[in-house]
Design an enzyme around this catalytic site. Structure first.
Site, short mmCIF file in Angstrom:
data_model
loop_
_atom_site.label_atom_id
_atom_site.label_comp_id
_atom_site.label_asym_id
_atom_site.label_seq_id
_atom_site.Cartn_x
_atom_site.Cartn_y
_atom_site.Cartn_z
N CYS A 141 -2.52 -2.82 8.61
CA CYS A 141 -2.23 -1.59 9.14
C CYS A 141 -1.94 -1.56 10.67
O CYS A 141 -1.00 -0.87 10.96
CB CYS A 141 -3.58 -0.51 9.11
SG CYS A 141 -4.34 -0.59 7.06
N CYS A 193 0.79 -1.21 -0.14
CA CYS A 193 -0.06 -0.07 -0.02
C CYS A 193 0.90 1.23 -0.02
O CYS A 193 0.04 2.30 -0.15
CB CYS A 193 -1.12 0.01 1.09
SG CYS A 193 -0.11 0.19 2.76
FE1 FES Z 1 -1.48 0.10 4.15
FE2 FES Z 1 -3.48 0.96 5.80
S1 FES Z 1 -3.83 0.64 3.84
S2 FES Z 1 -1.39 0.79 6.34
#
Ligand code: FES
Length: 128
Positions: free
Chosen positions: A104, A35
């Site tokens: 996360c 991400c």
């Molecule tokens: Fe990667 Fe939240 S989407 S840390």
């Protein structure tokens, strides 16, 4: 049911312990390659306890809420307990995260562990 709990929304909207620390005793920075989010934790250590903690998170709302909750959970705690903090405990304290957002909270666990390790590495160097 709402996707995010009240606690997640509260910590996302009003994150605790945000910021950097100039005289930190340990700093941990981790990222998630998928991400692209990055989390940085600063620790002030006194007598093997977390005297103060700050975080900077360049990431999604769940990452910000996880960092905020995790910093609250380790403040004042001895380092051996800090090292035992898991992403599961952070997620539970937030009353849950959606499955695709669990990574996360892993960032918070990893950043804290990296900061404690950095502190140990610095003190070992200082002891020489
Ligand atoms: Fe990667 Fe939240 S989407 S840390």
């Amino acid at each position: 049911m709402a996707l995010y709990s009240e606690k997640v929304m509260d910590h996302f909207r009003h994150p605790r312990n945000v910021g950097s620390m100039e005289d930190a005793d340990g700093i941990g920075e981790v990222g998630n390659a998928k991400c692209g989010d990055i989390m940085k934790i600063y620790l002030k250590i006194r007598d093997d306890r977390v005297e103060d903690v700050k975080f900077e998170t360049f990431g999604c709302g769940s990452a910000i809420a996880s960092s905020s909750m995790a910093t609250e959970m380790i403040k004042g705690k001895p380092l051996n307990e800090v090292l035992e903090l898991t992403n599961k405990a952070v997620t539970e304290a937030l009353d849950g995260l959606p499955a695709h957002k669990l990574h996360c909270s892993v960032l918070a666990e990893q950043a804290i562990q990296a900061a404690v390790k950095d502190y140990y590495a610095r003190t070992e160097t200082a002891l020489g």
